[in-house]
Write a protein that holds these residues in place. Sequence first.
Motif, mmCIF file in Angstrom:
data_model
loop_
_atom_site.group_PDB
_atom_site.id
_atom_site.type_symbol
_atom_site.label_atom_id
_atom_site.label_comp_id
_atom_site.label_asym_id
_atom_site.label_seq_id
_atom_site.Cartn_x
_atom_site.Cartn_y
_atom_site.Cartn_z
ATOM 1 N N GLY A 135 0.789 -1.222 0.000
ATOM 2 C CA GLY A 135 0.000 0.000 0.000
ATOM 3 C C GLY A 135 0.823 1.275 0.000
ATOM 4 N N PHE A 136 2.082 1.195 0.414
ATOM 5 C CA PHE A 136 2.913 2.398 0.469
ATOM 6 C C PHE A 136 3.297 2.904 -0.921
ATOM 7 C CE2 PHE A 136 3.151 1.077 4.803
ATOM 8 C CZ PHE A 136 3.383 2.227 5.534
ATOM 9 N N VAL A 137 3.023 2.095 -1.956
ATOM 10 C CA VAL A 137 3.291 2.570 -3.314
ATOM 11 C C VAL A 137 2.456 3.803 -3.630
ATOM 12 C CG1 VAL A 137 1.540 1.127 -4.443
ATOM 13 C CG2 VAL A 137 3.592 1.804 -5.717
ATOM 14 N N ARG A 138 1.306 3.927 -2.969
ATOM 15 C CA ARG A 138 0.406 5.054 -3.237
ATOM 16 C C ARG A 138 0.971 6.380 -2.731
ATOM 17 N NH1 ARG A 138 -3.041 0.750 -1.815
ATOM 18 N NH2 ARG A 138 -4.455 0.133 -3.496
ATOM 19 N N GLN A 139 1.987 6.315 -1.884
ATOM 20 C CA GLN A 139 2.610 7.558 -1.410
ATOM 21 C C GLN A 139 4.096 7.586 -1.764
ATOM 22 O OE1 GLN A 139 1.313 6.765 2.681
ATOM 23 N NE2 GLN A 139 3.472 6.635 3.324
ATOM 24 N N GLY A 140 4.378 6.935 -2.902
ATOM 25 C CA GLY A 140 5.758 6.935 -3.392
ATOM 26 C C GLY A 140 6.730 6.227 -2.488
ATOM 27 N N TRP A 141 6.269 5.255 -1.728
ATOM 28 C CA TRP A 141 7.054 4.452 -0.795
ATOM 29 C C TRP A 141 7.626 5.279 0.360
ATOM 30 C CZ3 TRP A 141 6.056 -0.451 -1.174
ATOM 31 C CH2 TRP A 141 5.775 -1.020 -2.416
ATOM 32 N N ARG A 142 7.123 6.468 0.599
ATOM 33 C CA ARG A 142 7.544 7.239 1.769
ATOM 34 C C ARG A 142 7.130 6.515 3.047
ATOM 35 N NH1 ARG A 142 4.671 11.098 2.485
ATOM 36 N NH2 ARG A 142 3.231 10.983 0.710
ATOM 37 N N GLU A 143 8.002 6.508 4.043
ATOM 38 C CA GLU A 143 7.768 5.868 5.341
ATOM 39 C C GLU A 143 7.525 4.367 5.212
ATOM 40 O OE1 GLU A 143 4.498 8.219 6.789
ATOM 41 O OE2 GLU A 143 5.856 9.648 7.764
ATOM 42 N N ASN A 144 8.039 3.790 4.160
ATOM 43 C CA ASN A 144 7.901 2.354 3.939
ATOM 44 C C ASN A 144 8.592 1.574 5.068
ATOM 45 O OD1 ASN A 144 7.645 -0.231 2.898
ATOM 46 N ND2 ASN A 144 9.198 0.048 1.310
ATOM 47 N N PRO A 145 7.888 0.669 5.755
ATOM 48 C CA PRO A 145 8.517 -0.107 6.834
ATOM 49 C C PRO A 145 9.771 -0.863 6.410
ATOM 50 C CG PRO A 145 6.144 -0.312 6.963
ATOM 51 C CD PRO A 145 6.427 0.416 5.686
ATOM 52 N N ASN A 161 6.966 -9.907 0.264
ATOM 53 C CA ASN A 161 6.294 -9.684 -1.008
ATOM 54 C C ASN A 161 5.973 -8.203 -1.194
ATOM 55 O OD1 ASN A 161 4.757 -10.792 -3.402
ATOM 56 N ND2 ASN A 161 3.096 -9.714 -2.348
ATOM 57 N N GLU A 162 6.295 -7.696 -2.351
ATOM 58 C CA GLU A 162 5.857 -6.376 -2.802
ATOM 59 C C GLU A 162 6.024 -5.295 -1.727
ATOM 60 O OE1 GLU A 162 1.923 -6.984 -4.359
ATOM 61 O OE2 GLU A 162 2.684 -7.896 -6.188
ATOM 62 N N SER A 163 7.245 -5.181 -1.232
ATOM 63 C CA SER A 163 7.554 -4.213 -0.181
ATOM 64 C C SER A 163 8.652 -3.248 -0.606
ATOM 65 C CB SER A 163 7.968 -4.941 1.102
ATOM 66 O OG SER A 163 6.937 -5.795 1.554
ATOM 67 N N ASN A 164 8.829 -3.103 -1.931
ATOM 68 C CA ASN A 164 9.884 -2.272 -2.486
ATOM 69 C C ASN A 164 11.225 -2.783 -1.953
ATOM 70 O OD1 ASN A 164 10.851 -0.293 -4.197
ATOM 71 N ND2 ASN A 164 10.562 1.381 -2.754
ATOM 72 N N THR A 165 12.099 -1.919 -1.500
ATOM 73 C CA THR A 165 13.387 -2.371 -0.980
ATOM 74 C C THR A 165 13.780 -1.478 0.191
ATOM 75 O OG1 THR A 165 15.658 -2.976 -1.610
ATOM 76 C CG2 THR A 165 14.773 -0.913 -2.517
ATOM 77 N N GLY A 166 14.845 -1.866 0.883
ATOM 78 C CA GLY A 166 15.246 -1.048 2.022
ATOM 79 C C GLY A 166 16.210 -1.770 2.937
ATOM 80 N N ALA A 167 16.733 -1.024 3.894
ATOM 81 C CA ALA A 167 17.756 -1.534 4.805
ATOM 82 C C ALA A 167 17.252 -2.691 5.658
ATOM 83 C CB ALA A 167 18.261 -0.399 5.696
ATOM 84 N N ASN A 168 15.977 -2.679 6.023
ATOM 85 C CA ASN A 168 15.468 -3.736 6.900
ATOM 86 C C ASN A 168 15.405 -5.077 6.177
ATOM 87 O OD1 ASN A 168 15.186 -1.777 8.851
ATOM 88 N ND2 ASN A 168 13.014 -1.415 8.421
ATOM 89 N N LEU A 169 15.086 -5.062 4.903
ATOM 90 C CA LEU A 169 15.100 -6.301 4.131
ATOM 91 C C LEU A 169 16.534 -6.787 3.917
ATOM 92 C CD1 LEU A 169 12.319 -5.454 1.526
ATOM 93 C CD2 LEU A 169 12.155 -7.056 3.437
#
Length: 343
Positions: free
Chosen positions: A193-203, A237-245
């Motif tokens: 769902g964070f795709v709708r806000q450009g992945w801002r504040e993505n967990p 699944n479908e969580s973009n990318t980031g340091a936590n992954l």
Amino acid sequence: MTLLAQRRGEVDDAEFRGHWDPVAGTAERRAEVTADSCAYPVTFEVYPLDADVSPQPLVAGVVEDQHRVVVPVDGARPWSPEEPNLYQVCIRSNMGCSAQFTVGFTDVTIGDDGVLCTNGHALRFRGVNRHEFHPTRGRAVTEQDTVADYITMLGHHINAVRTSHSPPASHAMDLADRMGLWVVLEGDVETHGFVRQGWRENPSNDPQWQQAILDRTARMWHRDKNHPCVVMLSLGNESNTGANLRMAAQWLRQHSRLPIHYEGDFQAEYTDVHSRMYATPTEWRKLASGQPHPAFSPDTVQTVAHQPLVLCEYAHAMGNGPGGLDDYERIYREFPRACGGFV
């Protein structure tokens, strides 16, 4: 929630991952036991499962402390969907506490040519994404429901399940071991769902969520680490990318040799398999034949060239789809590095 009361001397955790050497045709058992000091030494025995008569153990051993013990197991056979050979491990602590669980022997490797192999043979996924639900009981899925699902899958030559998009009920893993299905075990992480806000504040990239994601990754691994059916570990699944992954991938590498999967790692920075969703046959053929994607960095081009390729989702039956399955099938057969996919 279930609360467990343990006696003094109980075993807290036991990892008994079996390894099959396809070249030598031999098996070994890596045994590691976590417990209070009073529980050691912990003895273990490995038996064939479902033997007609009370058998002698194939191997017996002792774990003196929390260090890993490696022992050969004579007479064992590898686990595969075609021959799901299983064995029972019986452990007993120094205080008389005992436990039993089922294990198998497998070998999962990625060759220098990027081909995913199990037990010395190239693996081809004919898989499905399985969401646990029942048409009338919703998420209340029984063991009988799962048996029916697996029978239908096997009847249509399906050999693998991606646990979409979280670890399944524990009985689903036991049945996959027994009935013969490879499992891509997926962590309970999805932030679509964070795709709708450009992945801002993505967990996936928010330090506040780091411990939660690592905790979910660890619980997935610890519950199912002894299952021979597990062929890959998926971060989510479908969580973009980031340091936590990325940290979740590092944690898994400290505990497992299994390949790490996650479709969102498009630049191949922390996974072992290049995974895509809904790539067209044209794009998939280019990747399988070694042509770099135009959006890849130079480092990614080099990395992906030596990774297996998997379509973790394709042929979505929505709208006027799916179609063109024969085009994908030709690519799978022509290029072993393209190890199949999951509808």
